[in-house]
Design a protein around this motif. Structure first.
Motif, PDB file in Angstrom:
ATOM      1  N   UNK A  67       0.849  -1.267   0.036  1.00 46.04           N
ATOM      2  CA  UNK A  67      -0.111   0.095   0.154  1.00 46.04           C
ATOM      3  C   UNK A  67       0.841   1.409  -0.059  1.00 46.04           C
ATOM      4  N   UNK A  68       1.590   1.027   0.631  1.00 51.48           N
ATOM      5  CA  UNK A  68       2.970   2.408   1.138  1.00 51.48           C
ATOM      6  C   UNK A  68       3.677   2.646  -0.470  1.00 51.48           C
ATOM      7  N   UNK A  69       3.594   1.613  -1.032  1.00 56.02           N
ATOM      8  CA  UNK A  69       4.733   2.308  -1.834  1.00 56.02           C
ATOM      9  C   UNK A  69       4.135   2.370  -3.302  1.00 56.02           C
ATOM     10  N   UNK A  70       2.699   1.812  -3.188  1.00 51.53           N
ATOM     11  CA  UNK A  70       1.875   1.582  -4.325  1.00 51.53           C
ATOM     12  C   UNK A  70       1.331   3.742  -4.459  1.00 51.53           C
ATOM     13  N   UNK A  71       1.210   3.900  -3.448  1.00 47.94           N
ATOM     14  CA  UNK A  71       1.047   5.195  -3.217  1.00 47.94           C
ATOM     15  C   UNK A  71       2.253   6.039  -3.215  1.00 47.94           C
ATOM     16  N   UNK A  72       3.759   5.894  -3.225  1.00 42.96           N
ATOM     17  CA  UNK A  72       4.730   6.573  -3.635  1.00 42.96           C
ATOM     18  C   UNK A  72       5.020   6.741  -5.132  1.00 42.96           C
ATOM     19  N   UNK A  73       4.235   4.952  -5.760  1.00 48.89           N
ATOM     20  CA  UNK A  73       4.519   5.735  -7.235  1.00 48.89           C
ATOM     21  C   UNK A  73       3.373   6.696  -7.292  1.00 48.89           C
ATOM     22  N   UNK A  74       2.223   7.018  -7.089  1.00 53.49           N
ATOM     23  CA  UNK A  74       1.329   7.745  -7.781  1.00 53.49           C
ATOM     24  C   UNK A  74       2.139   9.152  -7.188  1.00 53.49           C
ATOM     25  N   UNK A  75       3.113   9.074  -6.762  1.00 52.45           N
ATOM     26  CA  UNK A  75       3.630  10.848  -6.226  1.00 52.45           C
ATOM     27  C   UNK A  75       2.842  11.264  -4.868  1.00 52.45           C
ATOM     28  N   UNK A  76       3.197  10.512  -3.939  1.00 55.97           N
ATOM     29  CA  UNK A  76       2.796  10.680  -2.647  1.00 55.97           C
ATOM     30  C   UNK A  76       4.292  11.064  -2.147  1.00 55.97           C
ATOM     31  N   UNK A  77       4.459  11.494  -1.042  1.00 56.99           N
ATOM     32  CA  UNK A  77       5.392  11.885   0.162  1.00 56.99           C
ATOM     33  C   UNK A  77       5.041  11.667   0.978  1.00 56.99           C
ATOM     34  N   UNK A  78       5.830  10.193   1.793  1.00 61.30           N
ATOM     35  CA  UNK A  78       5.344   9.603   3.194  1.00 61.30           C
ATOM     36  C   UNK A  78       5.774  10.410   4.135  1.00 61.30           C
ATOM     37  N   UNK A  79       5.666  11.607   4.040  1.00 62.07           N
ATOM     38  CA  UNK A  79       6.408  12.204   5.066  1.00 62.07           C
ATOM     39  C   UNK A  79       5.353  12.525   5.437  1.00 62.07           C
ATOM     40  N   UNK A  80       4.565  12.889   4.014  1.00 67.38           N
ATOM     41  CA  UNK A  80       2.952  14.159   4.567  1.00 67.38           C
ATOM     42  C   UNK A  80       2.105  13.089   4.504  1.00 67.38           C
ATOM     43  N   UNK A  81       1.686  11.187   4.042  1.00 65.66           N
ATOM     44  CA  UNK A  81       1.161  10.154   4.598  1.00 65.66           C
ATOM     45  C   UNK A  81       0.615  10.169   6.026  1.00 65.66           C
ATOM     46  N   UNK A  82      -0.724   9.972   6.478  1.00 65.06           N
ATOM     47  CA  UNK A  82      -1.143   9.657   7.122  1.00 65.06           C
ATOM     48  C   UNK A  82      -2.526   8.495   7.350  1.00 65.06           C
ATOM     49  N   UNK A  83      -2.459   7.788   8.609  1.00 64.01           N
ATOM     50  CA  UNK A  83      -3.044   6.681   8.388  1.00 64.01           C
ATOM     51  C   UNK A  83      -4.123   6.293   8.943  1.00 64.01           C
ATOM     52  N   UNK A  84      -5.303   6.162   8.925  1.00 71.14           N
ATOM     53  CA  UNK A  84      -6.244   5.388  10.111  1.00 71.14           C
ATOM     54  C   UNK A  84      -6.336   4.046   9.880  1.00 71.14           C
ATOM     55  N   UNK A  85      -6.338   4.041  10.963  1.00 64.75           N
ATOM     56  CA  UNK A  85      -6.623   1.924  11.536  1.00 64.75           C
ATOM     57  C   UNK A  85      -8.037   1.404  11.202  1.00 64.75           C
ATOM     58  N   UNK A  86      -8.785   0.207  11.340  1.00 70.04           N
ATOM     59  CA  UNK A  86      -9.708   0.383  11.365  1.00 70.04           C
ATOM     60  C   UNK A  86      -9.451  -1.895  11.989  1.00 70.04           C
ATOM     61  N   UNK A  87     -10.552  -2.537  12.498  1.00 66.80           N
ATOM     62  CA  UNK A  87     -10.424  -4.375  12.949  1.00 66.80           C
ATOM     63  C   UNK A  87     -10.024  -4.576  13.715  1.00 66.80           C
ATOM     64  N   UNK A  88      -9.809  -5.436  13.755  1.00 72.25           N
ATOM     65  CA  UNK A  88      -9.042  -6.360  14.581  1.00 72.25           C
ATOM     66  C   UNK A  88     -10.139  -6.687  15.733  1.00 72.25           C
ATOM     67  N   UNK A  89     -11.279  -6.697  14.976  1.00 76.19           N
ATOM     68  CA  UNK A  89     -11.756  -7.512  16.295  1.00 76.19           C
ATOM     69  C   UNK A  89     -11.597  -8.641  17.115  1.00 76.19           C
ATOM     70  N   UNK A  90     -12.182  -9.434  18.257  1.00 73.54           N
ATOM     71  CA  UNK A  90     -12.408 -10.855  18.446  1.00 73.54           C
ATOM     72  C   UNK A  90     -13.883 -10.381  18.043  1.00 73.54           C
TER      73      UNK A  90
END
Length: 148
Positions: A67-90
């Motif tokens: 995911x990270x590599x694909x976004x970088x290939x579209x011109x995104x800059x790693x230092x600008x990326x922000x993340x949100x996480x979801x899931x991980x339920x039991x």
């Protein structure tokens, strides 16, 4: 554009897209570059691919990196990326091993890899005993979450 994301898939888009997925113990990482307004999301089932059969997006360590590599290939800059996480339920009591169940192992992989990449997590809805439906807007980074 509307897209349904199945387990073991990821999607990046420089065009506006509403990506929907359903999570239980699986995890989705949403990444977004606020300057370019480009985003991506994955949906993985297991924390680690340890080799052997071909690498698959079903594994967190593969899915997050791709995911990270694909976004970088579209011109995104790693230092600008922000993340949100979801899931991980039991969601199944028989699988509960204290707080270290499969869902939280999946969350842990995402947190570790994002930290190593220097990508900040600005929001999350993880753990618990319920599934989630989410819709991620790739152009503005907004995520709508509904407990199931």
């Amino acid at each position: 554009m509307k897209v349904y994301l199945h387990p073991g898939q990821f999607r990046v888009s420089s065009e506006p897209a509403a990506v929907t997925t359903i999570l239980g113990s699986c995890v989705a990482v949403c990444l977004w570059d606020p300057l370019l307004k480009v985003g991506g999301i994955n949906h993985y089932l297991l924390p680690h691919w340890a080799g052997g059969v071909a690498a698959s997006f079903r594994y967190g360590n593969v899915a997050v990196q791709c995911l990270i590599e694909s976004l970088l290939s579209l011109g995104c800059v790693k230092e600008r990326l922000v993340a949100k996480l979801f899931g991980g339920a039991c969601v199944i009591e028989a699988f509960k091993e204290g707080e270290n169940h499969l869902g939280m192992k999946n969350v842990g992989v995402a947190r570790r890899l994002l930290e190593e990449a220097g990508i900040g997590i600005i929001g999350e809805d993880v753990g618990g005993r319920y599934g989630r439906k989410l819709i991620f807007q790739t152009d503005d980074g907004v995520v709508w979450v509904k407990s199931l």
